[in-house]
Design a protein around this motif. Structure first.
Motif, PDB file in Angstrom:
ATOM      1  N   GLY A 276       0.795  -1.220   0.000  1.00 57.04           N
ATOM      2  CA  GLY A 276       0.000   0.000   0.000  1.00 57.04           C
ATOM      3  C   GLY A 276       0.826   1.268   0.000  1.00 57.04           C
ATOM      4  N   GLY A 277       2.030   1.181  -0.508  1.00 56.68           N
ATOM      5  CA  GLY A 277       2.888   2.363  -0.577  1.00 56.68           C
ATOM      6  C   GLY A 277       4.303   1.985  -0.970  1.00 56.68           C
ATOM      7  N   GLU A 278       5.105   3.024  -1.167  1.00 60.89           N
ATOM      8  CA  GLU A 278       6.499   2.803  -1.536  1.00 60.89           C
ATOM      9  C   GLU A 278       7.323   2.417  -0.319  1.00 60.89           C
ATOM     10  N   LEU A 279       8.330   1.620  -0.579  1.00 56.15           N
ATOM     11  CA  LEU A 279       9.280   1.188   0.441  1.00 56.15           C
ATOM     12  C   LEU A 279      10.681   1.591   0.009  1.00 56.15           C
ATOM     13  N   VAL A 280      11.606   1.631   0.940  1.00 60.65           N
ATOM     14  CA  VAL A 280      13.008   1.867   0.622  1.00 60.65           C
ATOM     15  C   VAL A 280      13.635   0.511   0.320  1.00 60.65           C
ATOM     16  N   TRP A 281      14.299   0.398  -0.814  1.00 60.54           N
ATOM     17  CA  TRP A 281      14.962  -0.843  -1.234  1.00 60.54           C
ATOM     18  C   TRP A 281      16.464  -0.574  -1.181  1.00 60.54           C
ATOM     19  N   ASP A 282      17.140  -1.173  -0.218  1.00 62.56           N
ATOM     20  CA  ASP A 282      18.563  -0.918   0.006  1.00 62.56           C
ATOM     21  C   ASP A 282      19.327  -2.243  -0.025  1.00 62.56           C
ATOM     22  N   ARG A 283      20.038  -2.474  -1.105  1.00 59.70           N
ATOM     23  CA  ARG A 283      20.785  -3.725  -1.287  1.00 59.70           C
ATOM     24  C   ARG A 283      21.960  -3.840  -0.318  1.00 59.70           C
ATOM     25  N   ASN A 284      22.496  -2.699   0.124  1.00 62.52           N
ATOM     26  CA  ASN A 284      23.677  -2.700   0.996  1.00 62.52           C
ATOM     27  C   ASN A 284      23.416  -1.900   2.266  1.00 62.52           C
ATOM     28  N   TYR A 285      22.399  -2.296   3.007  1.00 61.53           N
ATOM     29  CA  TYR A 285      22.047  -1.612   4.241  1.00 61.53           C
ATOM     30  C   TYR A 285      23.085  -1.958   5.311  1.00 61.53           C
ATOM     31  N   VAL A 286      23.589  -0.942   5.997  1.00 62.97           N
ATOM     32  CA  VAL A 286      24.574  -1.145   7.057  1.00 62.97           C
ATOM     33  C   VAL A 286      23.861  -1.069   8.402  1.00 62.97           C
ATOM     34  N   LYS A 287      23.895  -2.169   9.151  1.00 60.64           N
ATOM     35  CA  LYS A 287      23.262  -2.220  10.467  1.00 60.64           C
ATOM     36  C   LYS A 287      24.159  -1.556  11.506  1.00 60.64           C
ATOM     37  N   ASN A 288      23.595  -1.291  12.689  1.00 58.09           N
ATOM     38  CA  ASN A 288      24.336  -0.608  13.764  1.00 58.09           C
ATOM     39  C   ASN A 288      25.645  -1.303  14.105  1.00 58.09           C
ATOM     40  N   ALA A 289      25.659  -2.629  14.036  1.00 54.51           N
ATOM     41  CA  ALA A 289      26.869  -3.374  14.384  1.00 54.51           C
ATOM     42  C   ALA A 289      27.916  -3.334  13.265  1.00 54.51           C
ATOM     43  N   GLY A 290      27.563  -2.711  12.120  1.00 48.66           N
ATOM     44  CA  GLY A 290      28.494  -2.611  11.004  1.00 48.66           C
ATOM     45  C   GLY A 290      28.312  -3.692   9.956  1.00 48.66           C
ATOM     46  N   ASP A 291      27.489  -4.702  10.233  1.00 47.06           N
ATOM     47  CA  ASP A 291      27.211  -5.746   9.252  1.00 47.06           C
ATOM     48  C   ASP A 291      26.330  -5.176   8.147  1.00 47.06           C
ATOM     49  N   THR A 292      26.413  -5.783   6.954  1.00 51.00           N
ATOM     50  CA  THR A 292      25.543  -5.358   5.866  1.00 51.00           C
ATOM     51  C   THR A 292      24.559  -6.470   5.524  1.00 51.00           C
ATOM     52  N   CYS A 293      23.447  -6.060   4.980  1.00 51.74           N
ATOM     53  CA  CYS A 293      22.405  -6.972   4.535  1.00 51.74           C
ATOM     54  C   CYS A 293      21.619  -6.240   3.450  1.00 51.74           C
ATOM     55  N   ALA A 294      20.657  -6.914   2.886  1.00 57.07           N
ATOM     56  CA  ALA A 294      19.709  -6.253   1.987  1.00 57.07           C
ATOM     57  C   ALA A 294      18.437  -6.018   2.796  1.00 57.07           C
ATOM     58  N   ARG A 295      17.873  -4.822   2.698  1.00 52.88           N
ATOM     59  CA  ARG A 295      16.655  -4.503   3.449  1.00 52.88           C
ATOM     60  C   ARG A 295      15.660  -3.771   2.556  1.00 52.88           C
ATOM     61  N   ILE A 296      14.423  -4.139   2.752  1.00 50.99           N
ATOM     62  CA  ILE A 296      13.294  -3.431   2.156  1.00 50.99           C
ATOM     63  C   ILE A 296      12.507  -2.928   3.355  1.00 50.99           C
ATOM     64  N   TYR A 297      12.347  -1.607   3.469  1.00 51.11           N
ATOM     65  CA  TYR A 297      11.817  -1.098   4.729  1.00 51.11           C
ATOM     66  C   TYR A 297      11.056   0.213   4.586  1.00 51.11           C
ATOM     67  N   VAL A 298      10.401   0.540   5.690  1.00 53.62           N
ATOM     68  CA  VAL A 298       9.780   1.835   5.896  1.00 53.62           C
ATOM     69  C   VAL A 298      10.174   2.266   7.306  1.00 53.62           C
ATOM     70  N   ARG A 299      10.419   3.563   7.484  1.00 54.15           N
ATOM     71  CA  ARG A 299      10.869   4.032   8.790  1.00 54.15           C
ATOM     72  C   ARG A 299      10.278   5.393   9.123  1.00 54.15           C
ATOM     73  N   MET A 300      10.336   5.704  10.394  1.00 52.75           N
ATOM     74  CA  MET A 300       9.929   7.027  10.869  1.00 52.75           C
ATOM     75  C   MET A 300      10.952   7.495  11.905  1.00 52.75           C
ATOM     76  N   ASP A 301      11.039   8.798  12.094  1.00 51.39           N
ATOM     77  CA  ASP A 301      11.904   9.328  13.151  1.00 51.39           C
ATOM     78  C   ASP A 301      11.293   8.969  14.494  1.00 51.39           C
ATOM     79  N   GLY A 302      12.138   8.691  15.443  1.00 48.04           N
ATOM     80  CA  GLY A 302      11.669   8.358  16.781  1.00 48.04           C
ATOM     81  C   GLY A 302      12.840   8.071  17.697  1.00 48.04           C
ATOM     82  N   ASN A 303      12.531   7.891  18.975  1.00 45.51           N
ATOM     83  CA  ASN A 303      13.564   7.610  19.968  1.00 45.51           C
ATOM     84  C   ASN A 303      12.960   6.688  21.023  1.00 45.51           C
ATOM     85  N   ILE A 304      13.534   5.520  21.163  1.00 49.27           N
ATOM     86  CA  ILE A 304      13.006   4.524  22.100  1.00 49.27           C
ATOM     87  C   ILE A 304      13.032   5.031  23.543  1.00 49.27           C
TER      88      ILE A 304
END
Length: 151
Positions: A89-117
């Protein structure tokens, strides 16, 4: 700034609140939703919640051990991108080389919003965002699951 223990308690409280909210969704009868998450039936393909001090994210992560399998899944997902996003039901971000917090990479298809846990005032919006978008992402995934597994 929070101590390590306080930060851990805040994170635990956030995830507990998220689970509690899922119990109130139609059809749940007071039980938490059983998300697909890592039970997609495809090794190395998981649906994820990701929340930190900058954002809240719902993602499909492709992270198999072998690069060839990652490329194969990524290509299949790109082949069904239009159907996937239409079902979502909408566009997603398609990132073949997403870098996770730990520095590892993966492919991710995602949607995000600003926030703070650690900002409790933002929790209601973040939790609504996470639940709504995970329901939509699971629906989109289920629409293409057979194609990803069998072709």
């Amino acid at each position: 700034m929070y101590s390590k223990e306080e930060a851990q308690e805040m994170r635990h409280a956030f995830w507990h609140k998220l689970e509690s909210k899922t119990r109130r969704l139609p059809g749940q009868n007071g039980r938490p939703i059983k998300w697909i998450n890592d039970r997609t039936g495809i090794k190395g393909l998981d649906l994820r919640f990701d929340v930190d001090t900058k954002m809240a994210m719902v993602a499909m992560e492709i992270n198999p051990i072998q690069e060839e399998k990652l490329e194969n899944l990524w290509e299949k997902m790109n082949n069904c991108k239009s159907l996937f996003e239409a079902t979502f039901g909408g566009e997603l971000v398609w990132d073949r080389n997403y870098v996770k917090n730990a520095g590892d990479t993966c492919a991710r298809i995602y949607v995000r919003m600003d926030g703070n846990i650690y900002d409790k005032e933002k929790w209601p919006d973040m939790i609504h965002f996470l639940i709504d978008n995970m329901l939509r992402l699971e629906k989109a995934f289920l629409e293409v699951q057979d194609y990803l597994i069998h072709f």
